[in-house]
Design a protein around this motif. Structure first.
Motif, short mmCIF file in Angstrom:
data_model
loop_
_atom_site.label_atom_id
_atom_site.label_comp_id
_atom_site.label_asym_id
_atom_site.label_seq_id
_atom_site.Cartn_x
_atom_site.Cartn_y
_atom_site.Cartn_z
N ALA A 136 0.83 -1.21 0.00
CA ALA A 136 0.00 0.00 0.00
C ALA A 136 0.86 1.26 0.00
N ARG A 137 0.39 2.26 -0.70
CA ARG A 137 1.01 3.58 -0.75
C ARG A 137 -0.06 4.62 -0.43
N VAL A 138 0.36 5.82 -0.13
CA VAL A 138 -0.58 6.92 0.09
C VAL A 138 -1.39 7.11 -1.19
N GLY A 139 -2.69 7.30 -1.03
CA GLY A 139 -3.58 7.51 -2.16
C GLY A 139 -4.73 6.53 -2.14
N PRO A 140 -5.54 6.52 -3.21
CA PRO A 140 -6.67 5.60 -3.27
C PRO A 140 -6.17 4.16 -3.39
N GLN A 141 -6.90 3.25 -2.76
CA GLN A 141 -6.55 1.83 -2.76
C GLN A 141 -7.51 1.05 -3.65
N ALA A 142 -7.08 -0.10 -4.11
CA ALA A 142 -7.96 -0.98 -4.89
C ALA A 142 -9.03 -1.60 -3.99
N ARG A 143 -8.70 -1.79 -2.72
CA ARG A 143 -9.61 -2.41 -1.76
C ARG A 143 -10.87 -1.57 -1.58
N THR A 144 -11.98 -2.24 -1.44
CA THR A 144 -13.23 -1.60 -1.01
C THR A 144 -13.76 -2.43 0.16
N ILE A 145 -14.60 -1.81 0.95
CA ILE A 145 -15.30 -2.50 2.02
C ILE A 145 -16.78 -2.29 1.71
N GLY A 146 -17.41 -3.29 1.13
CA GLY A 146 -18.75 -3.09 0.59
C GLY A 146 -18.65 -2.06 -0.52
N ASP A 147 -19.47 -1.02 -0.43
CA ASP A 147 -19.42 0.07 -1.42
C ASP A 147 -18.46 1.18 -1.02
N ARG A 149 -15.11 3.07 -0.62
CA ARG A 149 -13.76 3.14 -1.18
C ARG A 149 -12.78 3.46 -0.05
N VAL A 150 -11.51 3.13 -0.25
CA VAL A 150 -10.48 3.32 0.77
C VAL A 150 -9.37 4.21 0.22
N TRP A 151 -8.95 5.16 1.04
CA TRP A 151 -7.85 6.07 0.70
C TRP A 151 -6.89 6.08 1.88
N VAL A 152 -5.61 5.99 1.62
CA VAL A 152 -4.61 6.10 2.67
C VAL A 152 -4.00 7.49 2.60
N LEU A 153 -4.02 8.16 3.74
CA LEU A 153 -3.49 9.53 3.86
C LEU A 153 -2.22 9.52 4.70
N THR A 167 2.00 19.84 1.74
CA THR A 167 1.88 18.62 0.94
C THR A 167 0.81 17.69 1.50
N MET A 168 0.65 17.70 2.82
CA MET A 168 -0.44 16.92 3.40
C MET A 168 -1.79 17.48 2.97
N ALA A 169 -1.93 18.80 3.01
CA ALA A 169 -3.20 19.43 2.61
C ALA A 169 -3.52 19.11 1.16
N GLU A 170 -2.50 19.03 0.30
CA GLU A 170 -2.72 18.67 -1.11
C GLU A 170 -3.29 17.25 -1.21
N LEU A 175 -8.43 13.68 -1.84
CA LEU A 175 -9.52 12.86 -1.32
C LEU A 175 -10.82 13.67 -1.27
N ARG A 176 -10.74 14.92 -0.82
CA ARG A 176 -11.97 15.73 -0.75
C ARG A 176 -12.62 15.83 -2.11
#
Length: 181
Positions: A136-147, A149-153, A167-170, A175-176
């Motif tokens: 896993a890397r920062v950003g959207p993940q392929a994994r979902t939990i039901g409907d 979506r998962v994002w790592v920040l 850079t964190m705010a970016e 995600l927003r």
């Protein structure tokens, strides 16, 4: 914010920090686990120097800078907060691999029940440990939990000097924008 003695902080190790959640949130933010300051105050990301609240505002999730004591305002913005592991510690490295795995299982059940559009785990190391996803890397993940979506920040801890406030705010703003679609 009140000042706590070391003894008062240590005494908070047995306190749970309640989730700030509702059904159908746009984004459910998920910290690693509460720090002792969060346990002492009952507020998520309460340690001075933690950049969660400023980043949340700078990224456009909130119209103004909220304090940890105002965390109950988050559901009005379609946001919530929980943790991978509920047990408060002084440092995340006090958590065991089994606590992360069990936290991942409990978090999955929570997400299935609450059905947020996005689960945002703040901390790639915590995400990797909780979901056994070493790549896993920062950003959207392929994994979902039901409907959901998962994002790592990036972890907003002041100890995470690799990421600046800007850079964190970016990354949070990415995600927003995805959550607004």
């Amino acid at each position: 914010m009140p000042r706590f003695t070391q003894a008062e902080l240590e005494a908070a190790r047995d306190r749970l920090v309640p989730d700030v959640v509702a059904d159908g949130l746009r984004v459910l933010f998920c910290g690693i686990n509460p720090g002792l300051m969060s346990a002492a105050t009952g507020h998520h990301f309460a340690r001075p120097g933690n950049r969660f609240w400023p980043v949340l505002h700078l990224s456009g999730f909130t119209p103004r800078l909220l304090t940890p004591a105002e965390q109950q305002e988050l559901p009005r913005h379609g946001l919530g907060i929980t943790n991978v592991v509920a047990r408060p510690t002084a440092r995340a490295d006090e958590l065991s691999a089994e606590e992360y795995r069990e936290g991942g299982r409990l978090l999955t059940a929570k997400v299935e029940r609450l059905r947020p559009r996005w689960l945002a785990v703040v901390g790639v190391t915590a995400y990797r440990a909780a979901f056994d996803d070493r790549a896993a890397r920062v950003g959207p993940q392929a994994r979902t939990i039901g409907d959901t979506r998962v994002w790592v920040l990036p972890n907003p801890s002041g100890l995470n000097a690799h990421w600046t406030l800007a850079t964190m705010a970016e990354e949070y703003a990415r995600l927003r924008r995805a959550a607004e679609k």
